[in-house]
Design an enzyme around this catalytic site. Structure first.
Site, PDB file in Angstrom:
ATOM      1  N   THR A  19      42.921  42.351  38.150  1.00 51.49           N
ATOM      2  CA  THR A  19      42.818  41.862  37.732  1.00 51.49           C
ATOM      3  C   THR A  19      42.197  40.568  36.997  1.00 51.49           C
ATOM      4  O   THR A  19      42.451  40.267  36.466  1.00 51.49           O
ATOM      5  CB  THR A  19      44.444  40.894  38.737  1.00 51.49           C
ATOM      6  OG1 THR A  19      45.514  42.262  39.590  1.00 51.49           O
ATOM      7  CG2 THR A  19      44.768  40.404  38.834  1.00 51.49           C
ATOM      8  N   TYR A  32      35.733  51.109  46.200  1.00 53.92           N
ATOM      9  CA  TYR A  32      37.191  50.905  45.416  1.00 53.92           C
ATOM     10  C   TYR A  32      37.943  51.610  45.389  1.00 53.92           C
ATOM     11  O   TYR A  32      38.168  52.487  43.662  1.00 53.92           O
ATOM     12  CB  TYR A  32      36.978  49.556  43.823  1.00 53.92           C
ATOM     13  CG  TYR A  32      38.901  48.906  43.665  1.00 53.92           C
ATOM     14  CD1 TYR A  32      39.437  49.255  43.977  1.00 53.92           C
ATOM     15  CD2 TYR A  32      38.181  48.413  42.547  1.00 53.92           C
ATOM     16  CE1 TYR A  32      40.049  48.573  43.556  1.00 53.92           C
ATOM     17  CE2 TYR A  32      39.148  47.836  42.204  1.00 53.92           C
ATOM     18  CZ  TYR A  32      39.933  47.743  42.399  1.00 53.92           C
ATOM     19  OH  TYR A  32      41.664  47.398  41.934  1.00 53.92           O
ATOM     20  N   LYS A  60      37.778  49.786  50.356  1.00 53.80           N
ATOM     21  CA  LYS A  60      39.508  48.610  50.219  1.00 53.80           C
ATOM     22  C   LYS A  60      40.663  49.686  49.808  1.00 53.80           C
ATOM     23  O   LYS A  60      40.289  50.752  48.329  1.00 53.80           O
ATOM     24  CB  LYS A  60      38.865  48.077  48.398  1.00 53.80           C
ATOM     25  CG  LYS A  60      40.437  47.481  48.111  1.00 53.80           C
ATOM     26  CD  LYS A  60      39.841  46.695  46.445  1.00 53.80           C
ATOM     27  CE  LYS A  60      40.343  45.735  45.886  1.00 53.80           C
ATOM     28  NZ  LYS A  60      41.907  46.249  45.574  1.00 53.80           N
TER      29      LYS A  60
END
Length: 294
Positions: free
Chosen positions: A44, A131, A159
């Site tokens: 984001t 990630y 994550k």
């Protein structure tokens, strides 16, 4: 810093450059709300759309405005050389950690992904969060690969992209991964509609886009007194989760919400990305008011 709520703000643009004043306000707003860490330049945060110089500047701004809250900086890039340079920039900016997704155009193999993390972790002096974001990278980690990577130096957290909806299955999924990684490596859930379910299932952290937009709302879920309360607070946001799903993810909705709230000037996304307009924008404004998110 790899537990609790990690809030991921957008990187707002203005006339095709980082809106430094707005970005500073967004980061200070998160620090003031009491989030446990701040994740700059996540998905984001639009990291793939920014140049190295822009990303270095965003890292500097995030650290400068975080008021002592730990900051994790995204360093994903197509080429390993660029990842290593971005890691160096993040460390020079004073980041507390880095976040690395296996970004690719040509699909990566498991050995290539392991080699990426091996090379990067050997050149780090700060922790790294893996990630796992198959929706964006088109690479799916196996639990076995997570286990191998988690043994590398400086790996501190993973994550994951979400957990099963059913509580027992979610707990089993987290436990299965937990059995393959060192106790020192935390598991953090992302995909905000999975936040409560992930933490209820044993994830230590919630890596949250909603936290970067509505930190108080997200903190209430993350710090709920019981699993039942966390689930109730999350389910209250079901219309918001549904809106995100209809628009293919959080980015456009988040950018539009920030514009509606007057926290950034529109357009704030890198072209050709666009925030919502017309009836979609009106629907989001009504949801923010109805759900009392602002």
């Amino acid at each position: 810093m790899f537990s609790g709520l990690s809030a991921f703000p957008i990187t707002p643009l203005k006339q095709d450059s980082i809106d430094e004043a707005a970005y500073g306000r967004l980061v200070r707003r998160l620090a003031a709300a009491g989030v446990d860490s701040i994740g700059a330049l996540g998905s984001t945060g639009c990291y793939p759309y920014l140049s190295r110089a822009e990303r270095a500047r965003a890292a500097q701004l995030a650290v400068a405005h975080a008021d002592g809250v730990p900051v994790m900086i995204g360093i994903g890039a197509l080429r390993m050389r660029d990842v290593l340079e971005l890691a160096e920039d993040a460390q020079k900016a004073g980041a507390s950690a880095v976040l690395l997704a296996p970004v690719s155009y040509h699909a990566l193999t498991s050995d290539e992904v392991y080699g990426l993390y091996d090379a990067v972790t050997r050149n780090l002096s700060i922790p790294l969060c893996v990630y796992d974001n198959p929706g964006t990278t088109r690479f799916t980690f196996s639990d076995e690969l997570h286990g191998r990577i988690a043994q590398l130096p400086n790996v501190a957290s993973i994550k994951i992209p979400g957990v099963p909806a059913e509580a027992a299955a979610a707990t089993e999924r987290v436990a299965r991964l937990r059995a393959l990684i060192p106790a020192s490596v935390t598991i953090g859930v992302s995909g905000d509609w999975f936040g409560a379910a992930g933490m209820n299932a044993g994830c230590e952290a919630w890596y949250s886009v909603l936290g970067g937009l509505f930190p108080e709302t997200t903190l209430a879920i993350a710090r709920a007194a019981s699993k039942e309360e966390a689930t109730r607070l999350s389910e209250r946001l079901r219309p918001y989760w549904d809106l995100i799903a209809r628009h293919g993810g959080s980015l456009r909705v988040t950018a539009t919400a920030l514009e509606i709230l007057g926290l950034v000037s529109g357009p704030c996304l890198p072209a050709p990305l666009q925030s919502l307009t017309g009836v979609d924008r009106d629907e989001l404004a009504k949801l923010i008011a109805t759900l009392e998110l602002a």
